[in-house]
Write an enzyme that holds these catalytic residues in place. Structure first.
Site, mmCIF file in Angstrom:
data_model
loop_
_atom_site.group_PDB
_atom_site.id
_atom_site.type_symbol
_atom_site.label_atom_id
_atom_site.label_comp_id
_atom_site.label_asym_id
_atom_site.label_seq_id
_atom_site.Cartn_x
_atom_site.Cartn_y
_atom_site.Cartn_z
ATOM 1 N N TYR A 158 0.932 -1.233 -0.114
ATOM 2 C CA TYR A 158 -0.026 0.075 -0.123
ATOM 3 C C TYR A 158 0.664 1.134 -0.146
ATOM 4 O O TYR A 158 0.584 2.233 -0.767
ATOM 5 C CB TYR A 158 -0.918 -0.002 1.281
ATOM 6 C CG TYR A 158 -2.035 0.991 1.426
ATOM 7 C CD1 TYR A 158 -2.984 1.393 0.777
ATOM 8 C CD2 TYR A 158 -1.271 2.179 2.229
ATOM 9 C CE1 TYR A 158 -3.742 2.370 0.742
ATOM 10 C CE2 TYR A 158 -2.356 3.514 2.455
ATOM 11 C CZ TYR A 158 -3.429 3.447 1.815
ATOM 12 O OH TYR A 158 -4.018 4.563 1.981
ATOM 13 N N SER A 161 2.433 2.021 -3.235
ATOM 14 C CA SER A 161 1.486 2.237 -4.299
ATOM 15 C C SER A 161 1.302 3.806 -4.187
ATOM 16 O O SER A 161 1.280 4.431 -5.218
ATOM 17 C CB SER A 161 0.051 1.441 -4.166
ATOM 18 O OG SER A 161 -0.520 1.940 -3.142
ATOM 19 N N LYS A 162 1.304 4.159 -2.863
ATOM 20 C CA LYS A 162 0.843 5.706 -2.654
ATOM 21 C C LYS A 162 2.055 6.423 -2.929
ATOM 22 O O LYS A 162 1.993 7.661 -3.208
ATOM 23 C CB LYS A 162 0.146 5.873 -1.186
ATOM 24 C CG LYS A 162 -0.953 5.038 -0.874
ATOM 25 C CD LYS A 162 -1.915 5.560 -1.693
ATOM 26 C CE LYS A 162 -3.501 4.976 -1.542
ATOM 27 N NZ LYS A 162 -4.313 5.304 -2.413
HETATM 28 N N1 LIG Z 1 -9.291 5.970 4.874
HETATM 29 C C1 LIG Z 1 -7.977 6.690 5.220
HETATM 30 O O1 LIG Z 1 -7.897 6.838 6.450
HETATM 31 C C2 LIG Z 1 -7.066 7.143 4.189
HETATM 32 C C3 LIG Z 1 -6.101 7.538 4.374
HETATM 33 C C4 LIG Z 1 -5.391 7.934 3.422
HETATM 34 C C5 LIG Z 1 -5.711 7.619 2.062
HETATM 35 N N2 LIG Z 1 -6.875 7.049 1.943
HETATM 36 C C6 LIG Z 1 -6.972 6.586 0.413
HETATM 37 O O2 LIG Z 1 -8.292 7.341 0.287
HETATM 38 C C7 LIG Z 1 -9.126 6.416 -0.635
HETATM 39 C C8 LIG Z 1 -10.497 6.110 -0.374
HETATM 40 O O3 LIG Z 1 -10.363 5.669 1.051
HETATM 41 P P1 LIG Z 1 -11.693 5.265 1.978
HETATM 42 O O4 LIG Z 1 -11.319 5.329 3.434
HETATM 43 O O5 LIG Z 1 -12.653 6.042 1.335
HETATM 44 O O6 LIG Z 1 -11.948 3.729 1.627
HETATM 45 P P2 LIG Z 1 -13.519 3.129 1.246
HETATM 46 O O7 LIG Z 1 -13.059 1.638 1.220
HETATM 47 O O8 LIG Z 1 -14.342 3.389 1.846
HETATM 48 O O9 LIG Z 1 -13.577 3.436 -0.276
HETATM 49 C C9 LIG Z 1 -12.956 3.051 -1.345
HETATM 50 C C10 LIG Z 1 -13.864 2.824 -2.520
HETATM 51 O O10 LIG Z 1 -13.191 2.331 -3.623
HETATM 52 C C11 LIG Z 1 -14.063 1.392 -4.296
HETATM 53 N N3 LIG Z 1 -13.176 0.490 -5.114
HETATM 54 C C12 LIG Z 1 -12.305 -0.430 -4.506
HETATM 55 N N4 LIG Z 1 -11.821 -1.091 -5.550
HETATM 56 C C13 LIG Z 1 -12.313 -0.493 -6.813
HETATM 57 C C14 LIG Z 1 -12.264 -0.727 -8.045
HETATM 58 N N5 LIG Z 1 -11.268 -1.716 -8.636
HETATM 59 N N6 LIG Z 1 -12.822 0.086 -9.164
HETATM 60 C C15 LIG Z 1 -13.520 1.038 -8.736
HETATM 61 N N7 LIG Z 1 -13.905 1.243 -7.440
HETATM 62 C C16 LIG Z 1 -13.196 0.374 -6.371
HETATM 63 C C17 LIG Z 1 -14.851 0.569 -3.179
HETATM 64 O O11 LIG Z 1 -15.894 -0.019 -3.452
HETATM 65 C C18 LIG Z 1 -15.120 1.663 -1.961
HETATM 66 O O12 LIG Z 1 -16.441 2.132 -2.316
HETATM 67 C C19 LIG Z 1 -8.480 5.217 -0.866
HETATM 68 O O13 LIG Z 1 -7.481 5.322 -2.010
HETATM 69 C C20 LIG Z 1 -7.455 5.063 0.241
HETATM 70 O O14 LIG Z 1 -6.180 4.559 0.042
HETATM 71 C C21 LIG Z 1 -7.801 6.485 2.898
#
Ligand SMILES: NC(=O)c1ccc[n+]([C@@H]2O[C@H](COP(=O)([O-])OP(=O)(O)OC[C@H]3O[C@@H](n4cnc5c(N)ncnc54)[C@H](O)[C@@H]3O)[C@@H](O)[C@H]2O)c1
Length: 255
Positions: A158, A161-162
């Protein structure tokens, strides 16, 4: 004046925690939203919420890792709105099985890279000609503060990737600046979503983490959505190639 009046945005992962909050916030600011997610139920729920709030959105079910599906999704969005001004490459996965690269599972690395990186590449590739045509385009990618930090609780695939997303953001910003398309990324620390809450479910582990946050809390989805809105709007028209860390000060706190 709203931040995004008249603009048209495609948001991936729009059925998830951050994607939903951002879709609602974009719509609040006058933006039409093409909400894309692999989960049909989740993305239709987001669109229902946007419409309930008086906004305009279309639901598009697509797997961002599949280039043909992404191409079709971008076409659908462009047909619905007559063009695109902004994309938010937010879809991403953070599987709990992801640990140290010293115990790397090749399939897990492929899964994470296919969604987090290739997904971003596919959407950007097919949407960019439309952003260029629109004249003041914005690409917003989703990195993480982990791109800048080592972590005693490793999630190496992860994290890698980021980091790649941050590098691609800068590379593309240089290429697309002359065509009036800005490229930026968000690098959030932990946002208090169900996923993250589960990750820090042990009270002791949670307390150790929170002690590092000068602002004393994890982020909220709204913290992310408001910044996504600013970066996708012309209010940030001289800002490109930046990976903006929003983490309550955790990464600047040496303890
Ligand atoms: N939540 C955190 O603390 C956090 C922190 C830093 C970065 N992020 C990043 O923010 C983004 C959103 O995170 P989140 O917490 O809302 O996660 P989440 O799991 O609630 O939402 C992710 C969404 O992406 C969709 N998804 C997954 N695979 C997919 C695919 N192949 N094609 C289309 N849609 C797909 C899922 O169905 C889901 O609705 C992610 O990239 C995550 O890495 C999150």
């Amino acid at each position: 004046m709203e931040y995004l009046t008249g603009r048209r945005a495609l948001v991936t992962g729009a059925g998830g925690a951050i994607g939903r909050a951002t879709s609602l916030t974009f719509a609040r600011e006058g933006c039409r939203v093409a909400a894309v997610d692999i989960s049909r139920d989740a993305v239709f729920e987001t669109v229902g919420l946007v419409e309930e709030a008086g906004g305009e959105a279309v639901a598009i079910v697509a797997d961002v890792a599949d280039e043909a599906q992404v191409h079709a999704a971008v076409d659908t969005a462009v047909q619905a709105f007559g063009g695109l001004d902004a994309i938010f490459n937010n879809a991403g996965v953070m599987p709990h099985q992801d640990k140290s690269l010293l115990q790397a599972d090749a399939d897990l690395w492929d899964l994470i890279f296919n969604i987090n990186i290739r997904g971003t590449v596919h959407v950007t590739k097919w949407a960019t000609p439309h952003l260029v045509a629109a004249g003041a385009g914005s690409i917003l990618n989703m990195s993480s503060f982990l791109a800048y930090l080592g972590c005693s609780n490793p999630q190496d695939a992860y994290t890698a990737s980021k980091g790649a997303i941050a590098a691609m953001t800068r590379a593309l910003a240089v290429q697309l600046g002359p065509q009036h398309v800005r490229v930026n990324a968000l690098a959030p620390g932990p946002i208090a979503t169900a996923h993250v809450e589960a990750f820090f479910s042990e009270p002791e582990e949670r307390a150790i983490r929170l002690a590092r946050y000068p602002l004393g809390r994890f982020g909220t989805v709204q913290d992310v959505a408001e910044l996504a809105c600013f970066l996708s709007s012309e209010a940030s028209s001289w800002l490109t190639g930046q990976v903006v860390v929003l983490d309550g000060g955790a990464s600047i706190n040496y303890v």
